[in-house]
Design a protein around this motif. Structure first.
Motif, PDB file in Angstrom:
ATOM      1  N   SER A 132       0.692  -0.732   0.105  1.00  0.00           N
ATOM      2  CA  SER A 132       0.361   0.091   0.021  1.00  0.00           C
ATOM      3  C   SER A 132       0.672   1.243   0.300  1.00  0.00           C
ATOM      4  CB  SER A 132      -0.821  -0.282   1.071  1.00  0.00           C
ATOM      5  OG  SER A 132      -1.540  -1.597   1.138  1.00  0.00           O
ATOM      6  N   HIS A 133       1.853   0.632  -0.384  1.00  0.00           N
ATOM      7  CA  HIS A 133       2.966   2.498  -0.297  1.00  0.00           C
ATOM      8  C   HIS A 133       2.850   2.379  -2.268  1.00  0.00           C
ATOM      9  CE1 HIS A 133       3.423   1.858   3.069  1.00  0.00           C
ATOM     10  NE2 HIS A 133       4.635   2.492   3.385  1.00  0.00           N
ATOM     11  N   ARG A 134       2.582   3.615  -2.977  1.00  0.00           N
ATOM     12  CA  ARG A 134       2.034   3.814  -4.372  1.00  0.00           C
ATOM     13  C   ARG A 134       3.193   5.116  -4.831  1.00  0.00           C
ATOM     14  NH1 ARG A 134      -2.433   5.114  -4.553  1.00  0.00           N
ATOM     15  NH2 ARG A 134      -2.780   7.020  -4.727  1.00  0.00           N
ATOM     16  N   LEU A 135       3.727   4.876  -5.625  1.00  0.00           N
ATOM     17  CA  LEU A 135       4.537   5.908  -6.514  1.00  0.00           C
ATOM     18  C   LEU A 135       4.205   7.007  -6.932  1.00  0.00           C
ATOM     19  CD1 LEU A 135       7.854   7.911  -6.102  1.00  0.00           C
ATOM     20  CD2 LEU A 135       7.837   6.097  -8.661  1.00  0.00           C
ATOM     21  N   GLU A 136       3.867   8.290  -6.467  1.00  0.00           N
ATOM     22  CA  GLU A 136       3.346   9.840  -6.687  1.00  0.00           C
ATOM     23  C   GLU A 136       4.137  10.088  -7.960  1.00  0.00           C
ATOM     24  OE1 GLU A 136       0.610  10.374  -7.388  1.00  0.00           O
ATOM     25  OE2 GLU A 136      -0.495   8.639  -5.538  1.00  0.00           O
ATOM     26  N   SER A 137       5.367  10.848  -7.803  1.00  0.00           N
ATOM     27  CA  SER A 137       6.513  10.876  -8.569  1.00  0.00           C
ATOM     28  C   SER A 137       7.646  11.058  -7.244  1.00  0.00           C
ATOM     29  CB  SER A 137       5.936  12.568  -8.534  1.00  0.00           C
ATOM     30  OG  SER A 137       6.313  12.656  -7.617  1.00  0.00           O
ATOM     31  N   PHE A 138       8.863  11.275  -8.029  1.00  0.00           N
ATOM     32  CA  PHE A 138       9.744  12.128  -7.999  1.00  0.00           C
ATOM     33  C   PHE A 138      10.863  12.410  -8.887  1.00  0.00           C
ATOM     34  CE2 PHE A 138      10.138   8.870 -11.815  1.00  0.00           C
ATOM     35  CZ  PHE A 138      10.894   8.991 -12.495  1.00  0.00           C
ATOM     36  N   GLU A 139      12.234  13.616  -7.744  1.00  0.00           N
ATOM     37  CA  GLU A 139      12.788  13.951  -8.221  1.00  0.00           C
ATOM     38  C   GLU A 139      14.530  13.579  -8.422  1.00  0.00           C
ATOM     39  OE1 GLU A 139      13.861  18.984  -7.579  1.00  0.00           O
ATOM     40  OE2 GLU A 139      12.406  18.141  -6.215  1.00  0.00           O
ATOM     41  N   VAL A 140      14.948  13.938  -9.927  1.00  0.00           N
ATOM     42  CA  VAL A 140      16.308  13.417  -9.586  1.00  0.00           C
ATOM     43  C   VAL A 140      17.334  14.786  -9.007  1.00  0.00           C
ATOM     44  CG1 VAL A 140      18.250  11.940 -10.768  1.00  0.00           C
ATOM     45  CG2 VAL A 140      16.010  11.547 -11.135  1.00  0.00           C
ATOM     46  N   LEU A 141      18.018  14.786  -7.625  1.00  0.00           N
ATOM     47  CA  LEU A 141      18.480  15.052  -7.920  1.00  0.00           C
ATOM     48  C   LEU A 141      20.661  14.541  -7.693  1.00  0.00           C
ATOM     49  CD1 LEU A 141      17.358  16.650  -4.184  1.00  0.00           C
ATOM     50  CD2 LEU A 141      16.760  17.469  -6.665  1.00  0.00           C
ATOM     51  N   GLU A 142      21.709  15.712  -7.129  1.00  0.00           N
ATOM     52  CA  GLU A 142      22.328  15.336  -8.165  1.00  0.00           C
ATOM     53  C   GLU A 142      23.281  14.162  -7.128  1.00  0.00           C
ATOM     54  OE1 GLU A 142      26.986  17.199  -7.826  1.00  0.00           O
ATOM     55  OE2 GLU A 142      24.887  18.806  -7.142  1.00  0.00           O
ATOM     56  N   ASP A 143      23.149  13.829  -6.175  1.00  0.00           N
ATOM     57  CA  ASP A 143      23.087  13.283  -4.758  1.00  0.00           C
ATOM     58  C   ASP A 143      22.020  12.536  -4.505  1.00  0.00           C
ATOM     59  OD1 ASP A 143      22.431  15.347  -3.668  1.00  0.00           O
ATOM     60  OD2 ASP A 143      23.749  14.332  -1.296  1.00  0.00           O
ATOM     61  N   ARG A 144      20.688  12.520  -4.885  1.00  0.00           N
ATOM     62  CA  ARG A 144      20.281  11.473  -4.501  1.00  0.00           C
ATOM     63  C   ARG A 144      18.756  11.082  -5.094  1.00  0.00           C
ATOM     64  NH1 ARG A 144      19.416  13.504   0.963  1.00  0.00           N
ATOM     65  NH2 ARG A 144      21.535  13.626   0.446  1.00  0.00           N
ATOM     66  N   VAL A 145      17.303  10.702  -4.920  1.00  0.00           N
ATOM     67  CA  VAL A 145      16.595  10.813  -5.700  1.00  0.00           C
ATOM     68  C   VAL A 145      15.587  10.771  -4.462  1.00  0.00           C
ATOM     69  CG1 VAL A 145      14.472   9.413  -7.272  1.00  0.00           C
ATOM     70  CG2 VAL A 145      17.519   8.992  -7.114  1.00  0.00           C
ATOM     71  N   VAL A 146      14.299  11.795  -4.447  1.00  0.00           N
ATOM     72  CA  VAL A 146      13.161  12.005  -3.784  1.00  0.00           C
ATOM     73  C   VAL A 146      12.246  11.908  -3.852  1.00  0.00           C
ATOM     74  CG1 VAL A 146      12.243  13.945  -2.319  1.00  0.00           C
ATOM     75  CG2 VAL A 146      14.813  14.184  -2.889  1.00  0.00           C
ATOM     76  N   LEU A 147      12.016  10.725  -3.938  1.00  0.00           N
ATOM     77  CA  LEU A 147      10.244  10.260  -3.997  1.00  0.00           C
ATOM     78  C   LEU A 147       8.982  10.788  -3.220  1.00  0.00           C
ATOM     79  CD1 LEU A 147      12.354   7.597  -4.639  1.00  0.00           C
ATOM     80  CD2 LEU A 147      11.293   6.354  -4.593  1.00  0.00           C
TER      81      LEU A 147
END
Length: 528
Positions: A132-147
């Motif tokens: 029950s954990h649905r990925l809505e969006s993500f952002e790729v940064l220089e040193d990580r990915v924010v979900l």
């Protein structure tokens, strides 16, 4: 790798077989991860049923094959039956592979039974599935990915070192990357049905547990599952799905009249050969399995091709996160796996479909009984490890040829100083350099002082007790492994953690370390 307190986890999205296998791979290499599944439970749908030898080897490396085998039916013959005459054609004899793998067979196990076993193995390894954990969006940064993730507790943000998309043919991650999927969807659909019928005693048929009934007008695949018989056949373009009674009549058209038969379940699905035009973004986001490629499930090439992805990427991530390799190592994942999907498994599956229906372009014999078995079990996958376009899915040699860079390393047993070893067991946690030599001559074999690269002499002569080589020598009685590898004497074969051969070179001081550094972009790390 930095400590668990500071190392961001790798986010795996999708807890199907490929997501679970990928997470098991990360757990095996000690990489922190989170596995997100949007549904409340694992899938209970009727799906893939046959697992090939190469996938069993991958699960063995990740520590979960024993539980899988305990629940499955093992198969040493793939049958091929002409429907018109109901007579067998040349079957595939998997016992031909006894000198190539620890698993000279394939297995039948339905996906809805397989997935909980993989999830249980993951839990024993210290991981879990966040349902029950649905990925809505993500952002790729220089040193990580924010979900951004929708959870039972509301919307949350999760930081990850990388994002691995195992979210299937309708992948949200693939769409967000702007990857274009090209290929074809066949006009016909496939219908899969499970039935309960006794074909052992009262209606004995003696069919192989996996058999292909080929016919110009209508072919069928017969798969014996642990608790039922499964039938797969094409549904013509525009045709209505048959009713339950019609389905049972269709089954009996293939197997003949029986005393009792009942229908357990059915599913109809579309058939694809479609591949994404790119599989990664900024060495932070990667597509895997059906998110990267949708492949006709003929010859069990759908799920099993995805398992190759789950074999290739986790060790690369581990090496980069530990600082044992430069980030460029991650580029090899798409370089090696995409050709296998677009021109390898997909084309093999399509040719197999034509073979079943007696169309042009059908698969013919690979060259010998051994070569056919090697190809059909996915042991014949050679990856493009040098970036030169040299890869293959089909073994055409009548006899096992000498190994080459990119080949899956044949997995034979050798005898170490204390116990029996397998070649894949030796490289399950590190690169391994095998020096095919004569230990009586006291060859120069480096000491094993690195967690990333280990060295072993392979010789038909047991290392003398005063040679100083007993701790890094492997006894090869009768030169069985030496003959199978087929390399000249005084040769080093460097094997990667995924069991593929990275390089073959003449022995000389420091050659394995040089080869390792050329592949990883970093010097060999030392213990301590």
């Amino acid at each position: 790798m930095t400590s668990d307190q500071t190392q961001l986890p790798v986010a795996v999205v999708g807890a199907g077989p490929i997501g679970l296998t990928t997470a098991l791979g990360l757990a095996h290499y000690g990489v922190p991860f989170v596995l997100l599944e949007e549904d409340a439970t694992l899938s209970a749908d009727t799906k893939a049923g046959t697992t090939l030898t190469r996938t069993l080897e991958i699960w063995n490396r990740y520590g979960c094959v024993d539980e899988i085998l305990a629940a499955a039916l093992r198969i040493d013959e793939i049958g091929d039956i002409d429907r018109a005459t109901n007579t067998p054609r040349a079957s595939v004899q998997l016992a031909e592979l006894v000198n190539d793998t620890q698993f000279p067979f394939v297995i039948n196990l339905p996906q809805q039974t397989m997935e909980p076993i993989l999830a249980g193995a993951l839990e024993r390894a210290g991981g879990s599935v966040l349902t029950s954990h649905r990925l809505e969006s993500f952002e790729v940064l220089e040193d990580r990915v924010v979900l951004t993730v929708e959870t039972p507790e509301g919307t949350q943000q999760l930081e990850a070192s990388h994002l691995l998309a195992c979210d299937g043919g309708r992948s949200k991650v693939r769409d967000a990357l702007g990857a274009t999927v090209s290929g074809e969807t066949l006009p016909e659909r496939y219908m899969l049905i499970d039935v309960v019928v006794d074909l052992d005693v009262n209606n004995a048929r003696d069919y192989p547990y996996l058999a292909y009934f080929s016919d110009r007008s209508e072919w069928m695949v017969l798969i014996r599952q642990p608790e039922c018989w499964r039938f797969l056949f094409p549904l013509a373009q525009g045709a209505e799905q048959p009713g339950d009674e019609d389905l049972l009549v269709k089954v009996k058209q293939f197997i003949g009249e029986v005393d009792k038969i009942s229908l357990l379940g059915t599913v109809v699905y579309n058939v694809h050969h479609r591949v994404a035009d790119h599989w990664s973004a900024e060495r932070k986001v990667f597509l895997m399995g059906d998110a990267a490629h949708l492949i006709t499930p003929m010859w069990a090439l759908g799920l099993n091709t995805g398992a190759l992805d789950a074999s290739n990427l986790p060790w690369r991530l581990a090496w980069v996160l530990r600082g044992w390799a430069s980030p460029e190592l991650l580029d090899g994942y798409e370089q090696e796996q995409r050709p296998v999907a677009i021109n390898g498994s997909g084309e093999m599956a399509e040719a197999a479909r034509k073979y079943m229906s007696h169309q042009r372009g059908a698969v013919t014999a690979a060259g010998s009984d051994w070569a056919t078995a090697y190809t059909r079990t996915l042991l014949g996958v050679r990856l493009d490890v040098d970036g030169e376009g040299d890869w293959s899915m089909v073994m055409t040699s009548a006899e096992p040829p000498a190994v080459r860079a990119g080949d899956r390393a044949p997995d034979l047993a050798l005898h170490g100083p204390l116990e029996r070893e397998t070649i894949h067991g030796l490289c399950r946690d590190s690169f391994v350099a095998l020096y095919f030599t004569d230990v009586r001559r006291r060859p120069e074999i480096p000491v094993n002082d690195s967690p990333a690269l280990r060295h072993f002499a392979v010789s038909r002569w047991d290392a003398p007790l005063d040679s100083g080589l007993r701790d890094r020598s492997l006894f090869d009685p009768g030169s069985i492994a030496t003959s199978r590898y087929g390399v000249p004497g005084e040769t080093v074969v460097l094997i990667r953690p995924d069991g593929h051969i990275a390089a073959v070179a003449p022995m000389r001081p420091g050659v394995a370390e040089e080869l390792y550094s050329g592949i990883t972009g970093r010097p060999v790390p030392r213990e301590g």
